[in-house]
Design a protein around this motif. Structure first.
Motif, PDB file in Angstrom:
ATOM      1  N   PRO A 112      97.009  75.501  66.979  1.00 29.11           N
ATOM      2  CA  PRO A 112      97.497  74.170  66.588  1.00 29.11           C
ATOM      3  C   PRO A 112      98.758  74.272  65.737  1.00 29.11           C
ATOM      4  O   PRO A 112      98.929  75.200  64.947  1.00 29.11           O
ATOM      5  N   SER A 159      96.274  66.996  59.316  1.00 28.51           N
ATOM      6  CA  SER A 159      96.277  67.831  60.522  1.00 28.51           C
ATOM      7  C   SER A 159      94.867  68.228  60.920  1.00 28.51           C
ATOM      8  O   SER A 159      94.523  68.251  62.109  1.00 28.51           O
ATOM      9  N   ASP A 160      94.045  68.540  59.938  1.00 27.17           N
ATOM     10  CA  ASP A 160      92.667  68.944  60.206  1.00 27.17           C
ATOM     11  C   ASP A 160      91.894  67.806  60.872  1.00 27.17           C
ATOM     12  O   ASP A 160      91.125  68.027  61.815  1.00 27.17           O
ATOM     13  N   ASN A 163      93.216  67.676  64.517  1.00 25.58           N
ATOM     14  CA  ASN A 163      92.829  68.837  65.322  1.00 25.58           C
ATOM     15  C   ASN A 163      91.332  68.934  65.549  1.00 25.58           C
ATOM     16  O   ASN A 163      90.881  69.392  66.600  1.00 25.58           O
ATOM     17  N   LYS A 164      90.517  68.491  64.556  1.00 15.10           N
ATOM     18  CA  LYS A 164      89.061  68.581  64.674  1.00 15.10           C
ATOM     19  C   LYS A 164      88.450  67.243  65.117  1.00 15.10           C
ATOM     20  O   LYS A 164      87.223  67.132  65.199  1.00 15.10           O
ATOM     21  N   ASN A 165      89.303  66.229  65.363  1.00 16.11           N
ATOM     22  CA  ASN A 165      88.852  64.951  65.921  1.00 16.11           C
ATOM     23  C   ASN A 165      87.779  64.283  65.043  1.00 16.11           C
ATOM     24  O   ASN A 165      86.682  63.972  65.485  1.00 16.11           O
TER      25      ASN A 165
END
Length: 247
Positions: A112, A159-160, A163-165
């Motif tokens: 990512p 961002s987390d 990226n981790k939805n």
């Protein structure tokens, strides 16, 4: 979320005024509700094809119809309001759709994209800092100083979530905002966090100010530093994290 010197008592208080466990465990909400929770739900339902209206953070009649249709399709009680079970189903459906839409990689999937390096604030982050400090000025509270180290943590959190939805104060990667700050070497006397999923800085700011718990963090005299991380992505277009600390 907000915490001072007396951890246990303050955490209990803040869990009441903010959705400390995130969207999935939020109180039921329905027609007439406004704020970040509605934005996130609208974005996911629109992607899933159950909602055709504007992503404006207002739970109106069209949103009620979309939620009822979703509940009917997934065998849930058709109430038109979003309770915990409906939220879990929406997140599950949205996550599966994203997985199914990903093309088969022809080469190893790249890592990512990391959050931008800290050399200063982006124009959007600076704009949100300015909006926050304008509100504090009107309320007679001192301006917050932009903290670049805290900004980096806020960017990582945004961002987390992309990226981790997920959309929650509790990160599956870093834990609570307070745990996360400590992992990144941030020291504080008091601390708090606001998160939002929205399309623009202005809309996100207005949604946060329309929520009593989030507004309380923005105007709190217990804080004197802020880190704001804005990252493109997520169901609504942009993910916002505001981290506040008092030193």
């Amino acid at each position: 979320m907000q915490r001072g010197m007396k951890k246990a008592g303050v955490i209990v208080l803040i869990c009441v005024i903010l959705f400390a466990q995130g969207l999935v465990q939020a109180e039921a909400f329905g027609k007439g509700t406004k704020g970040p929770d509605v934005y996130a739900a609208q974005g996911m339902l629109k992607t899933l094809g159950y909602y055709g209206g504007a992503i404006d953070g207002v739970y109106g009649a069209q949103m009620v119809r979309g939620v009822k249709y979703f509940q009917y399709k997934y065998g849930l009680p058709v109430t038109g309001s979003i309770d915990g079970k409906t939220l879990e189903s929406i997140l599950w459906a949205y996550g599966n759709l994203k997985i199914q839409k990903q093309p088969a990689p022809k080469q190893p999937t790249p890592a990512p994209t990391p959050a931008p390096s800290i050399k200063g604030l982006t124009p959007e982050e600076q704009k949100m800092v300015n909006l926050v400090n304008q509100e504090r000025l009107k309320a007679g509270v001192g301006a917050l100083k932009a903290d670049l180290a805290l900004t980096k943590v806020a960017r990582v959190k945004s961002s987390d979530m992309i990226n981790k939805n997920y959309f929650s104060h509790q990160s599956p990667t870093y834990g609570s905002p307070f745990d996360m700050m400590k992992q990144f070497g941030i020291s504080y006397r008091t601390a708090g966090e606001n998160i939002a999923c929205n399309q623009t800085v202005d809309k996100a700011h207005q949604a946060l100010m329309n929520s009593s718990g989030h507004r309380k963090n923005i105007l709190s005299g217990n804080f004197n530093h802020v880190g704001i991380g804005i990252v493109n992505g997520g169901a609504c277009g942009k993910m916002f994290t505001q981290m506040f600390i008092g030193k």
